[in-house]
Design a protein around this motif. Structure first.
Motif, PDB file in Angstrom:
ATOM      1  N   ALA A 109       3.504  20.151  48.986  1.00 16.35           N
ATOM      2  CA  ALA A 109       2.724  21.355  49.273  1.00 16.35           C
ATOM      3  C   ALA A 109       3.039  22.426  48.219  1.00 16.35           C
ATOM      4  CB  ALA A 109       3.040  21.860  50.675  1.00 16.35           C
ATOM      5  N   TRP A 110       4.329  22.577  47.909  1.00 18.73           N
ATOM      6  CA  TRP A 110       4.719  23.596  46.924  1.00 18.73           C
ATOM      7  C   TRP A 110       4.018  23.336  45.592  1.00 18.73           C
ATOM      8  CZ3 TRP A 110       6.509  28.257  47.233  1.00 18.73           C
ATOM      9  CH2 TRP A 110       7.008  28.876  46.095  1.00 18.73           C
ATOM     10  N   ALA A 111       3.977  22.056  45.206  1.00 19.68           N
ATOM     11  CA  ALA A 111       3.346  21.682  43.931  1.00 19.68           C
ATOM     12  C   ALA A 111       1.873  22.081  43.903  1.00 19.68           C
ATOM     13  CB  ALA A 111       3.480  20.181  43.710  1.00 19.68           C
ATOM     14  N   GLN A 112       1.269  22.209  45.076  1.00 22.79           N
ATOM     15  CA  GLN A 112      -0.173  22.479  45.129  1.00 22.79           C
ATOM     16  C   GLN A 112      -0.522  23.943  45.356  1.00 22.79           C
ATOM     17  OE1 GLN A 112      -2.552  19.495  47.264  1.00 22.79           O
ATOM     18  NE2 GLN A 112      -0.668  18.318  47.440  1.00 22.79           N
ATOM     19  N   VAL A 113       0.512  24.789  45.529  1.00 22.59           N
ATOM     20  CA  VAL A 113       0.221  26.223  45.725  1.00 22.59           C
ATOM     21  C   VAL A 113       0.924  27.073  44.653  1.00 22.59           C
ATOM     22  CG1 VAL A 113      -0.118  25.953  48.229  1.00 22.59           C
ATOM     23  CG2 VAL A 113       2.155  26.564  47.369  1.00 22.59           C
ATOM     24  N   ARG A 114       1.442  26.423  43.624  1.00 22.29           N
ATOM     25  CA  ARG A 114       2.215  27.133  42.590  1.00 22.29           C
ATOM     26  C   ARG A 114       1.441  28.293  41.984  1.00 22.29           C
ATOM     27  NH1 ARG A 114       4.060  22.235  40.097  1.00 22.29           N
ATOM     28  NH2 ARG A 114       6.065  21.707  40.978  1.00 22.29           N
ATOM     29  N   GLY A 115       0.155  28.058  41.687  1.00 21.61           N
ATOM     30  CA  GLY A 115      -0.678  29.083  41.054  1.00 21.61           C
ATOM     31  C   GLY A 115      -0.802  30.305  41.950  1.00 21.61           C
ATOM     32  N   TRP A 116      -1.068  30.063  43.237  1.00 23.37           N
ATOM     33  CA  TRP A 116      -1.220  31.177  44.176  1.00 23.37           C
ATOM     34  C   TRP A 116       0.104  31.941  44.290  1.00 23.37           C
ATOM     35  CZ3 TRP A 116       0.755  33.438  48.471  1.00 23.37           C
ATOM     36  CH2 TRP A 116      -0.070  34.347  49.146  1.00 23.37           C
ATOM     37  N   MET A 117       1.213  31.208  44.360  1.00 28.26           N
ATOM     38  CA  MET A 117       2.531  31.842  44.487  1.00 28.26           C
ATOM     39  C   MET A 117       2.827  32.704  43.250  1.00 28.26           C
ATOM     40  SD  MET A 117       3.980  31.249  47.328  1.00 28.26           S
ATOM     41  CE  MET A 117       3.322  30.350  48.719  1.00 28.26           C
ATOM     42  N   ALA A 118       2.516  32.164  42.069  1.00 29.14           N
ATOM     43  CA  ALA A 118       2.794  32.899  40.832  1.00 29.14           C
ATOM     44  C   ALA A 118       1.986  34.202  40.814  1.00 29.14           C
ATOM     45  CB  ALA A 118       2.450  32.038  39.627  1.00 29.14           C
ATOM     46  N   ALA A 119       0.773  34.152  41.362  1.00 31.45           N
ATOM     47  CA  ALA A 119      -0.089  35.333  41.342  1.00 31.45           C
ATOM     48  C   ALA A 119       0.265  36.347  42.439  1.00 31.45           C
ATOM     49  CB  ALA A 119      -1.557  34.899  41.486  1.00 31.45           C
ATOM     50  N   HIS A 120       0.674  35.856  43.624  1.00 34.14           N
ATOM     51  CA  HIS A 120       0.840  36.765  44.772  1.00 34.14           C
ATOM     52  C   HIS A 120       2.279  36.994  45.198  1.00 34.14           C
ATOM     53  CE1 HIS A 120      -3.337  35.336  45.019  1.00 34.14           C
ATOM     54  NE2 HIS A 120      -3.573  36.564  45.413  1.00 34.14           N
ATOM     55  N   LEU A 121       3.164  36.036  44.944  1.00 33.64           N
ATOM     56  CA  LEU A 121       4.579  36.190  45.326  1.00 33.64           C
ATOM     57  C   LEU A 121       5.448  35.696  44.163  1.00 33.64           C
ATOM     58  CD1 LEU A 121       4.697  34.817  49.029  1.00 33.64           C
ATOM     59  CD2 LEU A 121       5.108  37.185  48.298  1.00 33.64           C
ATOM     60  N   PRO A 122       5.311  36.335  42.991  1.00 35.58           N
ATOM     61  CA  PRO A 122       5.953  35.783  41.795  1.00 35.58           C
ATOM     62  C   PRO A 122       7.475  35.683  41.915  1.00 35.58           C
ATOM     63  CG  PRO A 122       5.028  37.964  41.349  1.00 35.58           C
ATOM     64  CD  PRO A 122       4.531  37.561  42.699  1.00 35.58           C
ATOM     65  N   GLY A 123       8.081  36.546  42.721  1.00 37.72           N
ATOM     66  CA  GLY A 123       9.554  36.517  42.802  1.00 37.72           C
ATOM     67  C   GLY A 123      10.069  35.603  43.907  1.00 37.72           C
ATOM     68  N   ALA A 124       9.178  35.005  44.674  1.00 40.11           N
ATOM     69  CA  ALA A 124       9.628  34.262  45.867  1.00 40.11           C
ATOM     70  C   ALA A 124      10.385  32.991  45.489  1.00 40.11           C
ATOM     71  CB  ALA A 124       8.427  33.908  46.735  1.00 40.11           C
ATOM     72  N   GLU A 125      11.468  32.773  46.211  1.00 42.69           N
ATOM     73  CA  GLU A 125      12.283  31.581  45.996  1.00 42.69           C
ATOM     74  C   GLU A 125      11.675  30.438  46.807  1.00 42.69           C
ATOM     75  OE1 GLU A 125      16.655  30.094  47.352  1.00 42.69           O
ATOM     76  OE2 GLU A 125      16.279  32.265  47.347  1.00 42.69           O
ATOM     77  N   TYR A 126      11.768  29.222  46.291  1.00 41.65           N
ATOM     78  CA  TYR A 126      11.250  28.056  47.018  1.00 41.65           C
ATOM     79  C   TYR A 126      12.388  27.365  47.765  1.00 41.65           C
ATOM     80  CZ  TYR A 126       9.839  23.222  47.783  1.00 41.65           C
ATOM     81  OH  TYR A 126       9.612  22.007  48.357  1.00 41.65           O
ATOM     82  N   VAL A 127      12.202  27.145  49.045  1.00 40.88           N
ATOM     83  CA  VAL A 127      13.179  26.403  49.847  1.00 40.88           C
ATOM     84  C   VAL A 127      12.517  25.092  50.291  1.00 40.88           C
ATOM     85  CG1 VAL A 127      14.641  26.421  51.912  1.00 40.88           C
ATOM     86  CG2 VAL A 127      14.210  28.563  50.678  1.00 40.88           C
ATOM     87  N   ALA A 128      13.080  23.968  49.869  1.00 41.57           N
ATOM     88  CA  ALA A 128      12.499  22.659  50.209  1.00 41.57           C
ATOM     89  C   ALA A 128      12.792  22.317  51.665  1.00 41.57           C
ATOM     90  CB  ALA A 128      13.080  21.591  49.297  1.00 41.57           C
ATOM     91  N   THR A 129      11.763  21.891  52.383  1.00 34.91           N
ATOM     92  CA  THR A 129      11.950  21.435  53.766  1.00 34.91           C
ATOM     93  C   THR A 129      11.464  19.985  53.872  1.00 34.91           C
ATOM     94  OG1 THR A 129       9.767  22.254  54.413  1.00 34.91           O
ATOM     95  CG2 THR A 129      11.630  23.772  54.702  1.00 34.91           C
TER      96      THR A 129
END
Ligand SMILES: O=C(O)C(=O)Cc1ccccc1
Length: 308
Positions: A109-129
């Motif tokens: 899922a993370w791999a498929q929302v990277r663009g949105w995250m970079a644009a809207h939550l650029p500083g957010a850390e990714y926690v794998a679940t």
């Protein structure tokens, strides 16, 4: 088949694939924390089938699944399901985008929302679940090192979460292909709209080696729908080829291609023939139908028994 394993908890994309495969009331559903755990349980006989992701329209093949099927006790694919994948960013009530410093979700899922995250939550850390739904479930129970989860809309709803943003996938039309895997037994019936999955291990690395394998398909008019090279893990540079083909092993042209491969490969691992999810019938090139192969075989049999 009565016990189906899948990546849990309920609300994962894998659970949706199983919903689409199996009518709600039929069979027992057993959750697992990973694809490997589900396939291990299947090999041991603890479950009768496992639904696993195998290919994604954005990311390509799912390595964990391809590798788990390419080695170990044989398993076969008996069916496939296509699931459109839509992601939401979900959090407990009252959370705003500003409060989100870390985001929990499954690596696919993370791999498929990277663009949105970079644009809207650029500083957010990714926690794998372990899964998208487990990220949502943990938020509901307030025991996680992240403030928001990326999951399916249904998982957010199931855990009483608020949707901070929806449709956050970088590709709106993303689809994941799931397969139902079983221990080898009866072959699924031939429908005329089938796929066959194989893994090919070459004898030795040499110029034109891959071309020789592919010629077996080309010469018999067999179309490939996926081709991936995966490390055999034996040594650096040693690869096997994971391939999906149009057709069923009971089709003459496909059976003959597999015999050709069996002669030239170190190993041909048959991973199943099964109906296509899209019901698209195979295009049969001129002179490659069952009747064409049978006529050629009858001719040879005739010569061998003293005819002409
Ligand atoms: O975590 C899930 O929901 C899964 O089923 C794995 C997954 C994640 C993202 C896309 C497809 C499958």
């Amino acid at each position: 088949m009565s016990r189906y394993g899948f990546l849990g908890p309920e609300g994962t994309f894998t659970s949706m694939a199983l919903d689409a495969w199996q009518p709600a009331a039929a069979g027992e559903r057993v959750t697992f924390g990973s694809v490997d755990a589900a396939l291990t349980a299947l090999r041991s006989g603890a479950i009768d089938g496992a639904m696993v992701p195998i290919e994604n329209s954005v990311e390509g093949g799912v390595s964990a699944t391809l590798d788990a099927l390419a080695s170990g006790e044989p398993l076969v694919v008996v069916g496939e399901v296509l699931v459109p994948v839509t992601f939401v960013l979900a959090a407990t009530s009252g959370t705003t985008l500003r409060d989100v410093h870390a985001v929990g979700t499954h690596s696919h899922a993370w791999a498929q929302v990277r663009g949105w995250m970079a644009a809207h939550l650029p500083g957010a850390e990714y926690v794998a679940t372990l899964s998208t739904a487990s990220a949502a479930e943990a938020l509901e129970h307030g025991r996680q090192p992240y403030e928001a989860a990326v999951c399916a809309p249904a998982a957010a709803q199931r855990h009483g979460l608020e949707v901070l943003a929806s449709g956050i996938g970088d590709m709106q039309a993303a689809v994941t292909r799931f397969v139902l895997v079983a221990r080898p037994g009866e072959l699924p019936a031939r429908t005329g709209a089938d796929k066959t999955t194989v893994v090919l291990f070459q004898r030795e690395d040499h110029a034109g080696g891959l071309l020789e394998l592919l010629e077996q398909f080309a010469a018999r008019g067999i179309n490939m729908t996926r081709l991936e090279s995966r490390p055999t893990k034996d040594s650096m540079g040693s690869y096997c080829f994971s391939i999906d083909l149009e057709g069923h092993v009971l089709d003459e042209r496909l059976g003959e291609a597999l015999m050709g491969l069996k002669r030239i490969c170190a190993e041909v691992r048959f991973l199943g023939s099964y109906p296509r999810a899209d019901r698209q019938r195979a295009t049969v090139a001129p002179l490659t139908s069952d009747a064409d192969f049978s006529a050629a075989r009858a001719w040879l049999d005739g010569i061998r028994s003293g005819g002409s």
